[in-house]
Each structure stands twice: as C-alpha cells, then as structure tokens.
Design an enzyme around this catalytic site. Structure first.
Site, mmCIF file in Angstrom:
data_model
loop_
_atom_site.group_PDB
_atom_site.id
_atom_site.type_symbol
_atom_site.label_atom_id
_atom_site.label_comp_id
_atom_site.label_asym_id
_atom_site.label_seq_id
_atom_site.Cartn_x
_atom_site.Cartn_y
_atom_site.Cartn_z
ATOM 1 N N HIS A 1 0.772 -1.172 0.119
ATOM 2 C CA HIS A 1 -0.063 0.035 -0.069
ATOM 3 C C HIS A 1 0.855 1.201 -0.080
ATOM 4 O O HIS A 1 0.845 2.151 -0.839
ATOM 5 C CB HIS A 1 -0.900 -0.025 1.500
ATOM 6 C CG HIS A 1 -1.850 1.000 1.610
ATOM 7 N ND1 HIS A 1 -3.030 1.077 1.241
ATOM 8 C CD2 HIS A 1 -1.566 2.396 1.695
ATOM 9 C CE1 HIS A 1 -3.632 2.639 1.361
ATOM 10 N NE2 HIS A 1 -2.596 3.178 1.741
ATOM 11 N N GLU A 2 1.786 1.397 0.925
ATOM 12 C CA GLU A 2 2.773 2.328 0.963
ATOM 13 C C GLU A 2 3.626 2.549 -0.155
ATOM 14 O O GLU A 2 3.694 3.765 -0.768
ATOM 15 C CB GLU A 2 3.520 2.594 2.461
ATOM 16 C CG GLU A 2 2.736 2.316 3.627
ATOM 17 C CD GLU A 2 1.919 3.494 3.788
ATOM 18 O OE1 GLU A 2 1.914 4.648 2.895
ATOM 19 O OE2 GLU A 2 1.097 3.356 4.894
#
Length: 266
Positions: free
Chosen positions: A58-59
């Site tokens: 996600h990051e």
C-alpha cells in the site's frame, strides 16, 4: 525516465520485507498442510504477515506513483525498498493496524509516506498518488477472493480457506475506509486537489484526527452494523459468506476457545 534519477540501492527490495514474505509463505504452508499442532497459531501468523505485506505494498504504491509523478525524493527516503521501518509513521502504518486487526477484525488504514507535493504538477497526479494505496488493497482483495469467485476451492483445506476469507475481509475494510473522504485518509487526498483553497485551509487542522474519528464511530453499534453489512455484501459478491469470515477471525484469535463448527463446511 524518473526512475533513472534514483540510485539502484534506493529501489532494492529490503531484506526485512523478504523476511516478512518468508514468514507469510512458511505459515501459509503450515496452515495449508496442518503441519502446526495449533492451527489457530499458524492462521494468526499467516494472516498477520500477509496483512503487513499488504500494508507495505500500500505504502509502496503511494511512493512509486509519486516517483513517476515527479517526487524523486521518495527513493532517498527508502520508500521504494518496501521496508516498513522506513515509513515516516511506522506506528500508524504498521503497528496500530495490526493491533486493530487483533482487537476487532478491522483492516484499519495505516499512515502515509511523506510525499513532497511541491514537486508534483497537476491535480490528477496528486489524486492518483492518494488513490494508489487503497487500489492496492482492492487488488489484494481480488487475489484473496479469486478461489471463491472462480469456484476453485476444491481441495483447499478448510483452515486455509477461512484464513483467506478473513484476510479478504481485512483488505475490503481497508479499501473502504481508505476511500472515505475524511481528512487524513486517502479518500480525502483524492478529492483535495479539486477543492477550493479556502475549504482546504479550514479542513487542514482536522487532518490528524480523521482516522481517530473514523475508528471511534466504528465502535458505535449502529455505525458498526451498517459498515459491516456493507462489507459482508461486498464479500458475498466476491463469493465469500459470513460463516467463512467468522471462522477465519475465530481461528485468528487462537488464544480464545476455538469454535469446533469451523472445522467443517457450512
């Protein structure tokens, strides 16, 4: 190309992330084969490790999109290595989401990598950077649910099936929560570039509290009920029923009394 402006070491996958992948693979194998004496412990480790992998991705999606949008500083910050220890808010990005999964089975969105928005031109690019993270959760949910909506569960052990169902629930809840247009969440980041400057200025002081507000609201019975009814509807559309997610969560919390009904098909 933008990636040419980053050093090769800035894009090298971190051994920390490789280690988390290894834990995911080993505990996934233990869950599948029933090798562990306590299946709930294997499910707990498998789901937790896979959840951390999804948080890293996600990051990474935020950072990689920012890199191709003009922010070359993400490389030097270590965001492209998938190392969770490099995030600006490791507590918000990794630790708290894992704690909230244990507490309530909610895929709480984590913190964000620090993007230098002054380097990026164009409102669409800013919106895409914010959307990249939760879209990763959507993709992860599609992968987790693929055996269900493809009707490919024949031969899949029940414990592994339930673990996948619970992991899918975490991804769906994370995607939904992240896309909420609440200050501090990615959903607000998607629409923020299109808001008048006066509105953004008024909303900015509330950004640090947006996530806490959402979590507090989820503790309210009516809000929690509506939220999980919607989550269950999405999961049913992907071929997963409430029995499977319940059993996955029950196995995940292995320190509680196991529910023997979850050892058989619904």
């Amino acid at each position: 190309m933008t990636t040419a402006l980053t050093r090769p070491g800035d894009r090298r996958i971190s051994p920390v992330f490789v280690g988390i992948l290894a834990v995911t693979a080993v505990t996934g194998w233990a869950t599948w084969t029933g090798f562990a004496e306590q299946p709930g412990l294997a499910v707990f480790l498998f789901v937790t490790a896979a959840w951390i992998v999804s948080l890293c991705l996600h990051e990474y999606a935020h950072a990689r999109t920012a890199l191709h949008s003009g922010d070359i500083s993400v490389g030097a910050k270590g965001y492209l290595t998938l190392n969770p220890l490099k995030y600006t808010h490791a507590l918000l990005s990794i630790i708290l989401p894992v704690i909230f999964v244990i507490m309530g089975g909610i895929g709480l969105p984590g913190g964000a990598v620090f993007i230098e928005h002054g380097r990026i031109r164009g409102r669409w690019r800013h919106s895409l950077i914010s959307a990249a993270g939760p879209l990763t959760n959507v993709l992860f949910a599609v992968v987790c649910t693929a055996p269900f909506w493809l009707d490919a569960l024949h031969g899949v052990p029940h414990h592994f099936r339930f673990a996948l169902a619970f992991l899918a629930l975490l991804q769906v809840t994370a995607a939904i929560l992240n896309f909420l247009p609440v200050p501090g969440l990615d959903g607000y980041g998607v629409i923020e570039p299109w808001l008048p400057h006066s509105v953004k200025r008024q909303v900015e002081p509330f950004a640090p509290f947006g996530l806490l507000l959402v979590f507090a609201l989820l503790w309210l019975g009516p809000v929690n009920g509506v939220f999980f009814d919607f989550v269950d509807a999405v999961l049913r559309g992907l071929g997963i029923n409430e029995f499977e997610t319940y059993c996955g969560y029950n196995l995940f919390r292995f320190w509680q009394d196991p529910n023997e009904l979850c050892s058989i098909s619904p």
